[in-house]
Motif scaffolding. Sequence first.
Motif, PDB file in Angstrom:
ATOM      1  N   ASP A 120       0.831  -1.200   0.000  1.00 28.67           N
ATOM      2  CA  ASP A 120       0.000   0.000   0.000  1.00 28.67           C
ATOM      3  C   ASP A 120       0.859   1.240   0.000  1.00 28.67           C
ATOM      4  O   ASP A 120       0.549   2.226  -0.662  1.00 28.67           O
ATOM      5  N   ALA A 121       1.945   1.194   0.786  1.00 26.60           N
ATOM      6  CA  ALA A 121       2.834   2.348   0.822  1.00 26.60           C
ATOM      7  C   ALA A 121       3.409   2.607  -0.560  1.00 26.60           C
ATOM      8  O   ALA A 121       3.430   3.749  -1.035  1.00 26.60           O
ATOM      9  N   ASN A 123       2.118   1.822  -3.354  1.00 27.74           N
ATOM     10  CA  ASN A 123       1.068   2.305  -4.248  1.00 27.74           C
ATOM     11  C   ASN A 123       0.655   3.732  -3.987  1.00 27.74           C
ATOM     12  O   ASN A 123       0.077   4.386  -4.848  1.00 27.74           O
ATOM     13  N   SER A 124       0.930   4.204  -2.781  1.00 29.45           N
ATOM     14  CA  SER A 124       0.525   5.577  -2.468  1.00 29.45           C
ATOM     15  C   SER A 124       1.467   6.591  -3.056  1.00 29.45           C
ATOM     16  O   SER A 124       1.168   7.779  -3.078  1.00 29.45           O
ATOM     17  N   LEU A 125       2.615   6.133  -3.462  1.00 26.34           N
ATOM     18  CA  LEU A 125       3.550   7.071  -4.063  1.00 26.34           C
ATOM     19  C   LEU A 125       3.203   7.212  -5.529  1.00 26.34           C
ATOM     20  O   LEU A 125       3.126   6.225  -6.240  1.00 26.34           O
ATOM     21  N   PRO A 126       3.010   8.439  -5.966  1.00 27.72           N
ATOM     22  CA  PRO A 126       2.883   8.587  -7.404  1.00 27.72           C
ATOM     23  C   PRO A 126       4.140   8.002  -8.051  1.00 27.72           C
ATOM     24  O   PRO A 126       5.246   8.327  -7.651  1.00 27.72           O
ATOM     25  N   MET A 127       3.918   7.164  -9.030  1.00 25.94           N
ATOM     26  CA  MET A 127       4.989   6.356  -9.589  1.00 25.94           C
ATOM     27  C   MET A 127       6.235   7.139  -9.968  1.00 25.94           C
ATOM     28  O   MET A 127       7.355   6.762  -9.626  1.00 25.94           O
ATOM     29  N   MET A 128       6.044   8.231 -10.651  1.00 21.73           N
ATOM     30  CA  MET A 128       7.197   8.995 -11.125  1.00 21.73           C
ATOM     31  C   MET A 128       7.979   9.596  -9.982  1.00 21.73           C
ATOM     32  O   MET A 128       9.208   9.659 -10.018  1.00 21.73           O
ATOM     33  N   MET A 129       7.280  10.050  -8.970  1.00 19.78           N
ATOM     34  CA  MET A 129       7.957  10.672  -7.829  1.00 19.78           C
ATOM     35  C   MET A 129       8.908   9.672  -7.205  1.00 19.78           C
ATOM     36  O   MET A 129      10.066   9.966  -6.899  1.00 19.78           O
ATOM     37  N   PHE A 130       8.375   8.482  -7.007  1.00 22.54           N
ATOM     38  CA  PHE A 130       9.163   7.425  -6.409  1.00 22.54           C
ATOM     39  C   PHE A 130      10.388   7.131  -7.268  1.00 22.54           C
ATOM     40  O   PHE A 130      11.525   7.056  -6.779  1.00 22.54           O
ATOM     41  N   LEU A 132      11.869   9.017  -9.399  1.00 23.55           N
ATOM     42  CA  LEU A 132      12.830  10.120  -9.389  1.00 23.55           C
ATOM     43  C   LEU A 132      13.631  10.150  -8.099  1.00 23.55           C
ATOM     44  O   LEU A 132      14.819  10.484  -8.094  1.00 23.55           O
ATOM     45  N   ALA A 133      12.986   9.815  -7.005  1.00 30.07           N
ATOM     46  CA  ALA A 133      13.709   9.818  -5.737  1.00 30.07           C
ATOM     47  C   ALA A 133      14.845   8.807  -5.781  1.00 30.07           C
ATOM     48  O   ALA A 133      15.981   9.104  -5.385  1.00 30.07           O
ATOM     49  N   ILE A 134      14.556   7.644  -6.278  1.00 33.95           N
ATOM     50  CA  ILE A 134      15.594   6.609  -6.345  1.00 33.95           C
ATOM     51  C   ILE A 134      16.714   7.020  -7.285  1.00 33.95           C
ATOM     52  O   ILE A 134      17.900   6.819  -7.001  1.00 33.95           O
ATOM     53  N   GLY A 217       9.927   7.281 -20.846  1.00 33.66           N
ATOM     54  CA  GLY A 217       9.769   8.549 -20.153  1.00 33.66           C
ATOM     55  C   GLY A 217      11.025   8.976 -19.443  1.00 33.66           C
ATOM     56  O   GLY A 217      11.483  10.117 -19.559  1.00 33.66           O
ATOM     57  N   LEU A 218      11.600   8.043 -18.713  1.00 34.58           N
ATOM     58  CA  LEU A 218      12.805   8.395 -17.971  1.00 34.58           C
ATOM     59  C   LEU A 218      13.966   8.683 -18.919  1.00 34.58           C
ATOM     60  O   LEU A 218      14.777   9.577 -18.679  1.00 34.58           O
TER      61      LEU A 218
END
Lengths: 285, 323, 316
Positions: A120-121, A123-130, A132-134, A217-218
């Motif tokens: 769930d955690a 999934n709560s992250l908008p995919m791109m944000m996650f 980009l963080a990595i 995209g990336l």
Amino acid sequence: MRWPANARALRALIRDPMGLMGLILVTLFILMAVAAPILAPYDPLALDVRAKLQSPTFAHWLGTDQLGRDTLSRIIYGARTALTIALTAIGLAGSIGILLGLIAGYGPRWLDAALVLIFDALNSLPMMMFALAIITVLGPGTGTLILVVVLVSIPGYARLIRAQTLSLRSADFIVAEQAIGASTPRILLMHLLPNMFGPLCIVLSMDIPVVIMLEAGLSYLNLGVKPPTPSWGNILYDGYTAIRTSSTLVIAAGAPLVLATLGFTFLGEGLRDALDPRFATARPR
Amino acid sequence: MNPPLLEIDTLNITYHTDHGTLSALRGASLIARAGEVIGIVGESGCGKSTLAASVINLLPQAAEVTSGAVRYKGQDILRLPPEAQRALRGQDIAMIFQDPMTAFNPVLTMGAQLVDFQHAAQIPRAEKMARARALLTRAGMPDPDLTLRRYPHQLSGGMRQRVAIAAALLMNPTILVADEPTTALDVTMEAQIIHLLRDLRSDYQGAVLVITHHLGVVAELCDRVYVMYAGEVVEEALVDDLFHAPHHPYTSALIACDPGHFEQATPILPTIQGRLPDLRNPPKGCSFAPRCPLASEICATPPPRVQISPTQSALCHKAGGRS
Amino acid sequence: MLTYAIKRIALAALILFVVMLAMYGMVFLVPGDPASVALGPRATPALKAMLTERMGLDQPVAVQIWRFFANAAQGDLGIDVWSKRPVLDQILEAFPQTLLLGVVALSWALTLGITLGVLAVVYRGTIIDRALGLVSVSFISVPSFVVAIYLLLIFAVWLQWLPAIGAGKAGDIPSQIKALILPSIAVGIGWVGYLARMVRASMLEIMAANHIRTTRAFGLPERKVVTRYALRLAIVPTISVIAVGLGSILSSAVFVETVFSRPGIGTLITGAVFKRNYPVVMGTVLVTTAFYLLVITCADLLIAKLDPRVRDALAR
């Protein structure tokens, strides 16, 4: 024997126009990727700066980019990049996801609760944000790209397998296996997993376009596959920067992306319809 | 004898499906008078549900009425304009559906729905609620006020079916159609519902049609029975005559197969050999002939409707010559 | 209902906590000292020392984590090492732009999507229905940034009808509207497909449901059947879709804002990624996650309020 059911599903798929189109597009895509060295007229990395940003000519069917590289060849090899990354990422994500899903569904409740919380955690992250963080932490590159895609995809597989496991674990045939003392890995791999084949296929084929899009995209953001390796995203970026001078590059780069993602999605939809239980019952001819 | 409230006159209905055109009803006729409880019996696929749907005029889109009429108080309701048809539903002709689990809207309270069903009545809402409450009590609900406030999923199947019966009676309909009212319920609930329906008979002046495949329900509730097979009415009789003196081989076979009628315990359950005819290609002669122990060459021609007595008839070449 | 609300909010808070922990902890999982990782290859010793001191990286891990959470709770997400501005300020500047884009995209996507869905139901089984189905699936699967680039190409470069760059001049509403058109189409187009399919599936399932047959059997006028009985049920899954869709804007925004050079969260975070500006990246991820969780929780609570079955099932 699962074969009669699969053959019927295949026939149903071909009869559906959307499924058929999907199948054709996907086959073309795979052909392009696999036969790249044979199909590409030029070396995708070969520079020829004098011939930069040309419109389609006889020599270069789709023109050239800013460094004079043949667009058509780069696109053909781009398919190869896309497919390689997609297969690697999905292979890894799928395996890990399936494993986690089986454990979550079949194992103790606390483990299930913990895993569901993690899914769930994620999934709560908008995919791109996650993603980009990595990438910020690990630096851009193909390896990071694959890691990102894997991490983003795992919850999807895990949830599906978990749901299927939960619904099947109390099925009679599983209980029977337990009663005769079959070991847990055996039950998981030989009995539970084969019964999830259909939905798994559908999820897989629906996931490939997502992975291709993510990779493109990336790469478009220069955070994925490093140039000069051809990736549809890279080529699209080159096209974008040159958009006012040459539209060929942009159009040429976007088209395969659109067609590939459409193809896989149509195929997935077609598969879903074809594997519908309605088709599983024999119809009198 | 009262004039018929409901008369189905040689009704022919076909369904247009992907697999072909099915003749669901072939020349079915039926009469119902005030104060009667009519049973319509048959196995799955015999057309009884289509018959029920035609009475309330909620046939699926694929259905086509090729000929015949359904007359309510003398008027052919199949040929009325849609608004007039709609006006009859729920007011003059009411239906109780087979599956209580899915019959009600899940996001509205029972009270709200029961009030909605009285939409044609020009009385204040409070009065509609009061009527609903009164009928729920009559239907044997232990706590009507609570039931009105509840949502469907909070009630058991048996309770929901009681509410469905109460709902059908809200506008005091002249014709009440119960489509397999007990099929989806377990045996104890089934007994309760039959008991309730029998109890309500005393207050009810209209005609009731009970559609079922369960002979026990017929025996308990009905005055007259129509037996259907493959879209046709094969026998019509008073309930006692049906069980003790059937004249159609299918009826006899049905009764013989009913466990409730066994004289002795038996290890092998009797069945009727063969299968239903393909209704895409209805048989020219007697539909039951392929499975009938009495069949002979004459059965390849369409059977006559033999009037055994004023209240009994059978669609069979061999009827009338038997006792 | 109240217990359910509390449980949901607690769950959302827990998930946010897990995410924050993961974000903060990522820096430590990577080989190399956190300061170098956070600063990237261009870290000078002076910068590293400053970051170490500010992030408290020389202190025990537990203390660091505690300080991070304490700060975040107070709204302090750290200072952007490059521009020296508080991260939160930058995010609060950029967020409304993205939100505007998302809301506009959502509005037209909802309108068009629901209309197409209803059309598909009205003409179900016909060629129009099948065509709409194909179009819906296509819309869903085409990547938003490709759509954005093609729109840019056609309308801004070839036809020059609409601007290619920016969000319009401040205070000049018409220019802002013009600048919103192409980006919002790019963001919304996937939704149109999704909504159309979902509305269609939902309505068909409901209209065929037994309880709708019951309402017809009681002679209720068709209009009432659709609005009071059918639509009420169809709304519930729509809310879920909208909530999830909001999460996908945030992802699409990254690309669309970049393509059209619009200010917003997308531009902020992509810029930060290039510069290895970890505080900004982390802060953005946290804020967007918190926002998304908020939306999802609200949606779930709304659904519970509208559908009594959900309420009862979860109150146990």
